[in-house]
Every structure is written in structure tokens, then in C-alpha cells.
Design an enzyme around this catalytic site. Structure first.
Site, PDB file in Angstrom:
ATOM      1  N   GLU A  73      14.261  -5.795   1.084  1.00  0.00           N
ATOM      2  CA  GLU A  73      15.074  -5.899  -0.130  1.00  0.00           C
ATOM      3  C   GLU A  73      14.160  -6.135  -1.327  1.00  0.00           C
ATOM      4  O   GLU A  73      13.226  -6.940  -1.247  1.00  0.00           O
ATOM      5  CB  GLU A  73      16.043  -7.080  -0.035  1.00  0.00           C
TER       6      GLU A  73
ATOM      7  N   HIS B  85      18.253   2.833   1.226  1.00  0.00           N
ATOM      8  CA  HIS B  85      19.529   2.569   1.892  1.00  0.00           C
ATOM      9  C   HIS B  85      20.497   3.720   1.640  1.00  0.00           C
ATOM     10  O   HIS B  85      21.267   4.113   2.516  1.00  0.00           O
ATOM     11  CB  HIS B  85      20.095   1.242   1.383  1.00  0.00           C
TER      12      HIS B  85
ATOM     13  N   ASP C  23      21.547   2.006  -3.223  1.00  0.00           N
ATOM     14  CA  ASP C  23      20.247   1.357  -3.453  1.00  0.00           C
ATOM     15  C   ASP C  23      19.116   2.053  -2.692  1.00  0.00           C
ATOM     16  O   ASP C  23      19.373   2.682  -1.673  1.00  0.00           O
ATOM     17  CB  ASP C  23      20.327  -0.133  -3.106  1.00  0.00           C
TER      18      ASP C  23
END
Length: 170
Positions: free
Chosen positions: A105, A144, A154
Site C-alpha cells: 500500500e 490493484h 488504485d
């Protein structure tokens, strides 16, 4: 020393790690800094801390790592374990990408430019991962949005893939 998120489990027996998935996250949406991402991944997000959190209370999600805006990398799940980052997903005809992927992330949004420090940290982490898991090649580094099209966007248009790969290829 990594923080160990409770939101992970064992990968299927004999599964080879062969995919790297890049995500983004900000909590509350569009805000950076603070402990809310930690709280989400560690299963302790207070639904009363922000109105948005009431919508995600009880979510059991994690990533292997988070790269904060200043480039700090925070580890939540050991790479050999299955983090819960991809959800319903598929890559090259295979479903359940969590089984065979590592999720990173970036603290950010689809539309706010990422920091150079984040790209540098992502490149260093990616190189480490590729050295340890040689099935992850440049072609097996995706967003993603690539594994969950129509459901996820994203890391978004703000992520500069060309810049990232130019640094990775140096």
C-alpha cells in the site's frame, strides 16, 4: 521489527509467490498521516473517530507493507504469509490473487501525486522482493485496478508507472 496484523493467514500449500500488487490507501479518505491505517490493518479502528469509519468498521484487511508519504515502510504481514489485500481478483486467468501475491500500500489517493520518497522506498522494497521471489518479474508488478477492474482503481492515475519502472530498471 514488523507489526503483525491479525488479518492474515497461511498461503495454500506449495503456492509460489509470483505477483506484486500496488495499492493506495488514505484514512480518512484524502487525508495523510496519523495512525488510522495502522489501526485498520491491526483491527483496532475506532468507528467513532471519523464518520467514514462507520462504513468500514469491522473490515478485516491488511497488506504486507505500507509506504507512508515520507517513504517510511511499515511491515504488517511477513511475505511468506497471505495478507488480505486483493479481495475478489484475478491475474493471468488465476483467481484469488492473495494466494500468490504480495501487497504493498502507498499512502495516497488515485489523484494526488505520490512523493519521490515513496517511489524510492517502493523501488527498494520491490528489488528486495524480486530478489527473494524470482517469479515476480517486471511484467508481474501490477496495480490493484489490474487485478480487480471495475471494482478497484488504485493506485490510480496519480501513480507514475513510467517513473517507477525507470527507477526500478536503473
Amino acid at each position: 521489527m514488523p507489526k503483525i496484523s491479525p488479518h492474515h493467514d497461511e498461503r495454500p500449500a506449495g503456492e509460489n509467490i509470483s505477483l506484486l500488487v500496488i495499492h493506495n490507501i488514505s484514512l480518512p479518505p484524502g487525508q495523510f498521516g496519523g495512525a488510522y491505517i495502522d489501526d485498520l490493518f491491526m483491527g483496532r479502528l475506532d468507528p467513532q473517530a471519523d464518520p467514514f469509519f462507520q462504513h468500514i468498521a469491522g473490515l478485516r484487511v491488511s497488506a504486507h507493507c505500507l509506504i507512508r508519504r515520507d517513504g517510511e515502510a511499515v511491515h504488517y504481514v511477513p511475505f511468506d504469509k497471505r495478507a488480505w489485500h486483493a479481495g475478489v481478483s484475478s491475474f493471468a486467468g488465476r483467481e484469488r490473487c492473495n494466494d500468490f501475491s504480495i501487497g504493498i500500500e502507498l499512502e495516497g489517493t488515485d489523484t494526488v501525486a505520490y512523493e519521490k520518497s515513496q517511489y524510492r522506498a517502493l523501488v527498494m522494497l520491490t528489488q528486495e522482493i524480486m530478489a527473494r521471489y524470482p517469479m515476480i518479474t517486471r511484467e508481474r508488478i501490477v496495480g490493484h485496478s489490474d487485478i480487480a477492474p471495475g471494482r478497484k482503481t488504485d493506485p490510480g492515475q496519480a501513480f507514475d508507472w513510467d517513473y517507477f519502472f525507470s527507477l526500478l530498471d536503473d
